[in-house]
Design a protein around this motif. Structure first.
Motif, PDB file in Angstrom:
ATOM      1  N   LYS A  87       0.811  -1.211   0.000  1.00 28.70           N
ATOM      2  CA  LYS A  87       0.000   0.000   0.000  1.00 28.70           C
ATOM      3  C   LYS A  87       0.846   1.264   0.000  1.00 28.70           C
ATOM      4  N   GLY A  88       2.092   1.163   0.354  1.00 27.94           N
ATOM      5  CA  GLY A  88       2.934   2.351   0.398  1.00 27.94           C
ATOM      6  C   GLY A  88       4.336   2.017   0.843  1.00 27.94           C
ATOM      7  N   SER A  89       5.184   3.011   0.747  1.00 28.34           N
ATOM      8  CA  SER A  89       6.563   2.832   1.191  1.00 28.34           C
ATOM      9  C   SER A  89       7.079   4.138   1.772  1.00 28.34           C
ATOM     10  N   TYR A  90       8.057   4.016   2.631  1.00 28.20           N
ATOM     11  CA  TYR A  90       8.662   5.191   3.261  1.00 28.20           C
ATOM     12  C   TYR A  90       9.511   5.924   2.236  1.00 28.20           C
ATOM     13  N   GLU A  91       9.193   7.186   2.016  1.00 27.09           N
ATOM     14  CA  GLU A  91       9.905   7.989   1.022  1.00 27.09           C
ATOM     15  C   GLU A  91      10.777   9.058   1.652  1.00 27.09           C
ATOM     16  N   GLY A  92      10.733   9.189   2.964  1.00 30.17           N
ATOM     17  CA  GLY A  92      11.583  10.162   3.629  1.00 30.17           C
ATOM     18  C   GLY A  92      10.797  11.083   4.532  1.00 30.17           C
ATOM     19  N   SER A  93      11.535  11.849   5.305  1.00 27.36           N
ATOM     20  CA  SER A  93      10.942  12.842   6.207  1.00 27.36           C
ATOM     21  C   SER A  93      11.169  14.225   5.622  1.00 27.36           C
ATOM     22  N   HIS A  94      10.132  15.011   5.612  1.00 28.41           N
ATOM     23  CA  HIS A  94      10.207  16.341   5.011  1.00 28.41           C
ATOM     24  C   HIS A  94       9.401  17.316   5.850  1.00 28.41           C
ATOM     25  N   LYS A  95       9.837  18.544   5.850  1.00 29.66           N
ATOM     26  CA  LYS A  95       9.074  19.578   6.539  1.00 29.66           C
ATOM     27  C   LYS A  95       7.937  20.046   5.638  1.00 29.66           C
ATOM     28  N   CYS A  96       6.826  20.319   6.280  1.00 33.80           N
ATOM     29  CA  CYS A  96       5.679  20.888   5.592  1.00 33.80           C
ATOM     30  C   CYS A  96       5.990  22.349   5.273  1.00 33.80           C
ATOM     31  N   LYS A  97       5.507  22.828   4.154  1.00 34.31           N
ATOM     32  CA  LYS A  97       5.736  24.224   3.768  1.00 34.31           C
ATOM     33  C   LYS A  97       4.385  24.932   3.773  1.00 34.31           C
ATOM     34  N   TYR A  98       4.261  25.957   4.593  1.00 38.36           N
ATOM     35  CA  TYR A  98       3.024  26.717   4.657  1.00 38.36           C
ATOM     36  C   TYR A  98       3.115  27.868   3.667  1.00 38.36           C
ATOM     37  N   GLN A  99       2.300  27.801   2.633  1.00 37.24           N
ATOM     38  CA  GLN A  99       2.259  28.832   1.603  1.00 37.24           C
ATOM     39  C   GLN A  99       0.896  28.771   0.929  1.00 37.24           C
ATOM     40  N   PRO A 100       0.527  29.820   0.230  1.00 36.90           N
ATOM     41  CA  PRO A 100      -0.766  29.784  -0.465  1.00 36.90           C
ATOM     42  C   PRO A 100      -0.767  28.721  -1.560  1.00 36.90           C
ATOM     43  N   ARG A 101      -1.924  28.220  -1.893  1.00 43.18           N
ATOM     44  CA  ARG A 101      -2.053  27.249  -2.988  1.00 43.18           C
ATOM     45  C   ARG A 101      -1.745  27.896  -4.336  1.00 43.18           C
ATOM     46  N   MET A 103       0.365  30.303  -6.517  1.00 41.53           N
ATOM     47  CA  MET A 103       1.681  30.936  -6.493  1.00 41.53           C
ATOM     48  C   MET A 103       2.028  31.409  -7.894  1.00 41.53           C
ATOM     49  N   PRO A 104       2.944  32.383  -8.003  1.00 42.97           N
ATOM     50  CA  PRO A 104       3.388  32.811  -9.333  1.00 42.97           C
ATOM     51  C   PRO A 104       3.981  31.626 -10.107  1.00 42.97           C
ATOM     52  N   HIS A 105       3.801  31.641 -11.433  1.00 49.91           N
ATOM     53  CA  HIS A 105       4.233  30.514 -12.251  1.00 49.91           C
ATOM     54  C   HIS A 105       5.730  30.261 -12.173  1.00 49.91           C
ATOM     55  N   ASP A 106       6.507  31.295 -11.880  1.00 55.19           N
ATOM     56  CA  ASP A 106       7.960  31.129 -11.864  1.00 55.19           C
ATOM     57  C   ASP A 106       8.504  30.861 -10.454  1.00 55.19           C
ATOM     58  N   PHE A 107       7.610  30.629  -9.505  1.00 55.59           N
ATOM     59  CA  PHE A 107       8.024  30.325  -8.143  1.00 55.59           C
ATOM     60  C   PHE A 107       8.138  28.815  -7.982  1.00 55.59           C
ATOM     61  N   ASP A 108       9.276  28.343  -7.529  1.00 56.95           N
ATOM     62  CA  ASP A 108       9.471  26.917  -7.295  1.00 56.95           C
ATOM     63  C   ASP A 108       9.827  26.719  -5.838  1.00 56.95           C
ATOM     64  N   ASP A 110      10.164  23.920  -4.416  1.00 59.76           N
ATOM     65  CA  ASP A 110      10.930  22.683  -4.313  1.00 59.76           C
ATOM     66  C   ASP A 110      10.341  21.756  -3.253  1.00 59.76           C
ATOM     67  N   VAL A 111       9.002  21.807  -3.125  1.00 62.08           N
ATOM     68  CA  VAL A 111       8.298  20.989  -2.151  1.00 62.08           C
ATOM     69  C   VAL A 111       7.233  20.197  -2.892  1.00 62.08           C
ATOM     70  N   HIS A 112       7.107  18.918  -2.555  1.00 64.59           N
ATOM     71  CA  HIS A 112       6.086  18.079  -3.156  1.00 64.59           C
ATOM     72  C   HIS A 112       4.716  18.725  -2.908  1.00 64.59           C
ATOM     73  N   PRO A 113       3.840  18.774  -3.919  1.00 63.29           N
ATOM     74  CA  PRO A 113       2.538  19.432  -3.744  1.00 63.29           C
ATOM     75  C   PRO A 113       1.738  18.940  -2.532  1.00 63.29           C
ATOM     76  N   ALA A 114       1.885  17.677  -2.175  1.00 60.42           N
ATOM     77  CA  ALA A 114       1.135  17.132  -1.032  1.00 60.42           C
ATOM     78  C   ALA A 114       1.615  17.688   0.289  1.00 60.42           C
ATOM     79  N   LEU A 115       2.815  18.260   0.325  1.00 65.03           N
ATOM     80  CA  LEU A 115       3.370  18.773   1.569  1.00 65.03           C
ATOM     81  C   LEU A 115       3.160  20.275   1.739  1.00 65.03           C
ATOM     82  N   ILE A 116       2.386  20.868   0.863  1.00 59.01           N
ATOM     83  CA  ILE A 116       2.109  22.304   0.977  1.00 59.01           C
ATOM     84  C   ILE A 116       0.852  22.478   1.803  1.00 59.01           C
TER      85      ILE A 116
END
Length: 116
Positions: A87-101, A103-108, A110-116
Motif C-alpha cells: 500500500k505504500g513505502s517510506y519515502e523520507g521525512s520532510h518539513k511541511c511548507k506553509y504557503q498559499p495554494r 503561487m506565481p508561475h515562476d516560483f518553485d 521545491d516541495v512536493h505538492p502534497a506537503l504544501i
C-alpha cells in the motif's frame, strides 16, 4: 499567474504557458487582466504528521494530555512502511511548507505538492 499586461512571442513566452498556448514563429500574443492556473497533481500518498518541538499549549488545544518522543524516526517509518507492504513505502521525512495554494508561475518551492 496573474497577468496585468504582457506581450509574448515564441522567444519570450513563459515556459509555464507552453503546455496550453502554442505561438507560431513570428506570432505574438497580447494578454491582460487574466489569471492563468496550472493544476498540480500527484499520486496518492500517506502523510504522517509530527512536530519537531514540544508545545504544551498546542497539545492542550488538540485535547491531548500526553505525547510520545520518537528518537529514531527513520526506523519507525521503516516499520510502518513494512506493515503497509503493497500500500505504500517510506519515502523520507520532510518539513511541511506553509504557503498559499496559488503561487506565481515562476516560483518553485521545491516541495512536493502534497506537503504544501
Amino acid at each position: 499567474m496573474g497577468v496585468d499586461q504582457a506581450c509574448w512571442t515564441n522567444a519570450n513566452q513563459p515556459e509555464f504557458t507552453q503546455s496550453f498556448l502554442t505561438l507560431a514563429e513570428g506570432a505574438t500574443a497580447t494578454i491582460s487582466g487574466v489569471t492563468l492556473e496550472k493544476p498540480q497533481s500527484s499520486p496518492d500518498i500517506y502523510i504522517y504528521c509530527t512536530t519537531e518541538e514540544f508545545d504544551e499549549s498546542a497539545m492542550r488545544d488538540f485535547g491531548y494530555d500526553s505525547c510520545v518522543v520518537i528518537e529514531q524516526p527513520e526506523k519507525l517509518f521503516e516499520c510502518i512502511s513494512k506493515s503497509l507492504k503493497h500500500k505504500g513505502s517510506y519515502e523520507g521525512s520532510h518539513k511541511c511548507k506553509y504557503q498559499p495554494r496559488r503561487m506565481p508561475h515562476d516560483f518553485d518551492s521545491d516541495v512536493h505538492p502534497a506537503l504544501i
